[in-house]
Every structure is written in structure tokens, then in C-alpha cells.
Scaffold this active site. Sequence first.
Site, PDB file in Angstrom:
ATOM      1  CE  LYS A  35      18.593   6.119 -14.436  1.00 33.88           C
ATOM      2  NZ  LYS A  35      18.049   7.081 -15.414  1.00 33.88           N
ATOM      3  CE1 TYR A 255      -2.400  -8.171   9.618  1.00 36.08           C
ATOM      4  CE2 TYR A 255      -0.701  -8.324   7.917  1.00 36.08           C
ATOM      5  CZ  TYR A 255      -1.062  -8.195   9.247  1.00 36.08           C
ATOM      6  OH  TYR A 255      -0.097  -8.090  10.200  1.00 36.08           O
TER       7      TYR A 255
END
Length: 358
Positions: A35, A255
Site C-alpha cells: 500500500k 531561515y
Amino acid sequence: MKPFPRAEISSRALKHNLKRLQEVAPHSKVLAVVKANGYGHGLLNVANSVCDADGFGLARLEEALEMRRGGIHGKLLLLEGFFRREDLLQLVTHHIDTAVHHESQLQMLEQAQLAEPVTVWMKLDTGMHRLGFSPAQFHDVYTRLMACPQVAKPINFITHFACADELDNEYTRQQLAIFNRLTAQLPGERTIAASAGTLFWPESQADWIRPGIALYGVSPLDGDRGSRHGLIPAMRLVSQLIAVRDHQAGNTVGYGGHWQATTDTRLGVIAIGYGDGYPRNALPGTPVMINGRRVPVVGRVSMDMLTVDLGADASDRVGDSVILWGPELPVEEVAEKIGTFAYELVTKLTPRVAVCLE
Ligand SMILES: *Cc1c(COP(=O)(O)O)cnc(C)c1O
């Protein structure tokens, strides 16, 4: 030129892991759980590599249909079953098994008119309390399934452990006892164990094991490594250095300017970021492998890049390969450092990462 970032998927490792799990559970068939795009490894990459598996486990009908379109003819099981009436026709057309865990699915089966009966796996809630029929409902539901002409006989049984990754948790033994008590006298096949059950609770291996993460060479257990069980990581996440910069003590990077160099050093900028699925919350210190050594992430991960401290004497150059995780740097180790789960790291790569079967 190889693309980057890329996830190199080792067909050899996948095959090896399947064989290893067959050794661990010699009396069980293997339902390889593929999956979520084969846990990020590529649905058909995985299915074709482990074509010796006895069947495949999927979460969505669309995944099963993609398997059929890709030429996979073996057994397919929808672990969460079908969701809509129309899905039943597809199950028949494409010979896909389904879990049945809910009254709504029972009703759809009872009201359907199908060309052939569907093979079902009755899902029992033995303690996970997410999907499945309770022990109290067992008798009624089983009787209805047996009476339903749209359901192939015999009926098979599936359950799922809640705490199989806690090796001293008695809860697993209780779940196993409930499952065995309910199903012992009945025909039909049984499946209980995902990776953790397969590796750590051999008494739960039953007719079919359902390994997902272990097939990819990763341990389901916190603090553990797939390699301790003879498994080989099937994914290597690779990118490149796109800049090497001299960096002065006291300067920050990135940042927010949260990380600050304490000494003069060299920083490497790597072309991978949260836009590729590398987690933004990777803290300074998260390891990355460059030219055979671990170097720490520094500063904040940005969308397309992250920065590492290469060290003052570094001789790494622009264009050098960088391994974010793989056989050389277990994804479990990276996940521990980040405070996440290896399952999530491999599954969450974005489409910008090229998935390359090797
Ligand atoms: C995802 C899943 C598995 C595989 O789990 P792993 O821990 O990755 O081995 C097995 N069974 C069911 C029902 C699942 O949903």
C-alpha cells in the site's frame, strides 16, 4: 546523468527481505504489503521485485487496479475492504479479495448481484478498536456471511495487533487468544501478523503473514534496526551538494537564524528539502552521509535545500553525492533523531523525488 534527489530502490534487497521473512515464518504464506505506493518505493517496483510473494496487501481499490494494469496476476487483498457498492463489481472483474469489517459492507454484499462470489476476509477487532467486528458480533456476522451467496466459502479471518512493537506487552497475547478462540474450529485461512508480529510474536504467524515495513528492510520497533533481523534497507535517498561555503564563527545560517557556528567551518548546501518530503522539523544534528562520513544538519530545512556542517577541513565538492538515508545510514536512525517514525519518512517522499529501481 542520474536525477536528484532520487530514491534508489534495490530490487535485490527487496528479494532478500522476502526470503528472510520466509525463513522467519517458514510455515506461512507471505502477503507482501505494498500500500501507499509500496511505502514510497514504487508500487510496481516492489511488486515486480517480490513477485515470489504469495499475494499482496493494499489499502485502496485504486492501488489494486494499478497492480492489475501493471500485469500483477497474483492474489490481492484490500486490507480495509471496499468502500462503495460499485467497488464490488471491480473486485469480481479483477479477482481481488476484500476485508469485511463493517455492517455497511455486509449490507452492500447482501444486496449485490455479482457474476461470481467475492473472497472475503472477516476482520475481527481483537483489541485494536479501529476496524473489525467485536467478539460479541462474531456469530451473527459469520452466519450472515455464510448465508450470503455473493461471498465465497470458506470465509477467511484477519485481525491486527495494537501493541506488537512492545515486546513485553501482554495485550498482544490477549488479542491472539481472542482470535484463536473465535476462529479455531472454522475452515478458512487466518492472518494476524504484520511486520512486528512476524518478527517478535512467532505464535501469531498463522497461515499468512502481512509484512510491510520489514519487507523494505526497516524495523517496526523503536530503537531497533532492520539489519539486526538480517534485513537490508531497500531505499537509498540520494541528493547532491550544490554549494560548499566557508562560514565564520558566530554566523547563522538559514531561515530564522537559529543555528550559529561556534568555530570557523565549511557548510554544504544539499538539494533536498521539505518539498521533497525531507521533514522540516529535522533538528540540527540530524545525520546526513557525505563521502562516507556522517555530518550534521545545521539551520532550518527549507523547501528545496538543507545545510550541513562539513567541518573546517572538509574537502567535499559541489556535485558530490549525499545520502539522506539508506543501507549506510539507517532510516530508523534518522527518524529517531527527528523524533518521527521510519514508516513516515519513506512513505512521505513527494513526486519531485525520482524513484529509480536498481
Ligand atoms: C499496513 C498494514 C500491514 C503492514 O504493516 P507493517 O507494520 O508495515 O508490517 C499489515 N496489515 C494491515 C491490516 C495493515 O494495514
